[in-house]
Design an enzyme around this catalytic site. Sequence first.
Site, PDB file in Angstrom:
ATOM      1  N   LYS A  52       0.830  -1.205   0.000  1.00 39.63           N
ATOM      2  CA  LYS A  52       0.000   0.000   0.000  1.00 39.63           C
ATOM      3  C   LYS A  52       0.864   1.254   0.000  1.00 39.63           C
ATOM      4  O   LYS A  52       0.595   2.212  -0.745  1.00 39.63           O
ATOM      5  CB  LYS A  52      -0.929  -0.004   1.212  1.00 39.63           C
ATOM      6  CG  LYS A  52      -2.029  -1.050   1.150  1.00 39.63           C
ATOM      7  CD  LYS A  52      -2.785  -1.147   2.474  1.00 39.63           C
ATOM      8  CE  LYS A  52      -3.844  -2.230   2.425  1.00 39.63           C
ATOM      9  NZ  LYS A  52      -4.532  -2.435   3.721  1.00 39.63           N
ATOM     10  N   GLN A  96      -4.771  -1.307   9.903  1.00 35.47           N
ATOM     11  CA  GLN A  96      -4.524  -2.626   9.313  1.00 35.47           C
ATOM     12  C   GLN A  96      -4.997  -3.731  10.257  1.00 35.47           C
ATOM     13  O   GLN A  96      -4.635  -3.758  11.430  1.00 35.47           O
ATOM     14  CB  GLN A  96      -3.028  -2.793   9.019  1.00 35.47           C
ATOM     15  CG  GLN A  96      -2.677  -4.095   8.336  1.00 35.47           C
ATOM     16  CD  GLN A  96      -3.252  -4.205   6.941  1.00 35.47           C
ATOM     17  OE1 GLN A  96      -3.255  -3.242   6.179  1.00 35.47           O
ATOM     18  NE2 GLN A  96      -3.734  -5.381   6.587  1.00 35.47           N
ATOM     19  N   ASP A 119     -11.168   3.035   3.843  1.00 36.17           N
ATOM     20  CA  ASP A 119     -11.491   1.604   3.784  1.00 36.17           C
ATOM     21  C   ASP A 119     -12.992   1.371   3.704  1.00 36.17           C
ATOM     22  O   ASP A 119     -13.435   0.275   3.343  1.00 36.17           O
ATOM     23  CB  ASP A 119     -10.941   0.887   5.022  1.00 36.17           C
ATOM     24  CG  ASP A 119      -9.686   0.072   4.719  1.00 36.17           C
ATOM     25  OD1 ASP A 119      -9.475  -0.273   3.538  1.00 36.17           O
ATOM     26  OD2 ASP A 119      -8.931  -0.214   5.652  1.00 36.17           O
TER      27      ASP A 119
END
Length: 302
Positions: A52, A96, A119
């Site tokens: 990422k 995460q 997200d």
Amino acid sequence: MARIIDGAAIARDIRAEVAAEVAQLRAAGTVPGLAVVLVGADPASEVYVRSKARACQEAGMLSRVLHLPAETSADELTGTIDGLNADPDIHGILVQLPLPPHLNSKMFLERVSPAKDVDGFHPTNVGRAFVGDPTGFVPATPEGIMELLRRERIDTHGKHVVIVGRSLIVSKPLASLLMAPGPNATVTLCHRHTADLGQHTRMADILVVAVGKPGLITGDMVKPGAVVIDVGVTRVDDPSSPKGYTLHGDVDFQAVSEKASAITPVPGGVGPMTIAMLLRNASTAALRAHERRNARKPAGAR
């Protein structure tokens, strides 16, 4: 033999589009910034975070990785997220997963500001996606699947889409997107415990599988001519591979590709789309912040 849907190639096109958007924002005085919070030393998570961060840098974004020790307390993680929420240089925040067992994932996903929740996991954004409100962020994987269908010109209007899986990250938001005005699909949502699963999957014009069980869908479970989207990615031990493992999807690719009209491979199908759509969400978050900031400026101010 099915046409292969090349998600890697489509993702490259999207990332190039995002890089162009980022260049415009930078020229206007806003550098899109994405922060990833990683707690502990989970090897798979570390790989994802590095990919990422690399993708952000390639797109011209500011990438900030906050790697916290596994023993980080709830108060410390809360303070970290609150600091990022207040940081004007950060437009997108990712926590995460998985977090260490002593940290409640739900609590911290909800701590992220909805405006920076690229997200799409905050309940506010989940609700917006469910009612079709475009101001919310949609999780990257279902939005990536929708983009694959659009760019491959796969018609969903009036089609029967069967989704195998029931997660909040992929399956449920995807069902909402497909049923919305525009796509106009009829959606059946199943899971691995559905009685006579094949009875349902054989009715699908478009079959999406997101379970994480290699080879769950066999050739006899697919209608001839169906489009098959395989979201599952599982490492399977393989001594003959240089890495010691190979990646397998939820679909028996060889058997199903002989019946389907189009199919995504694993790897190289849905996976690359997830990071591409994440970058798009981050760029969108930065654009909205840029517009809000300019709207607050007095007339004539620079």
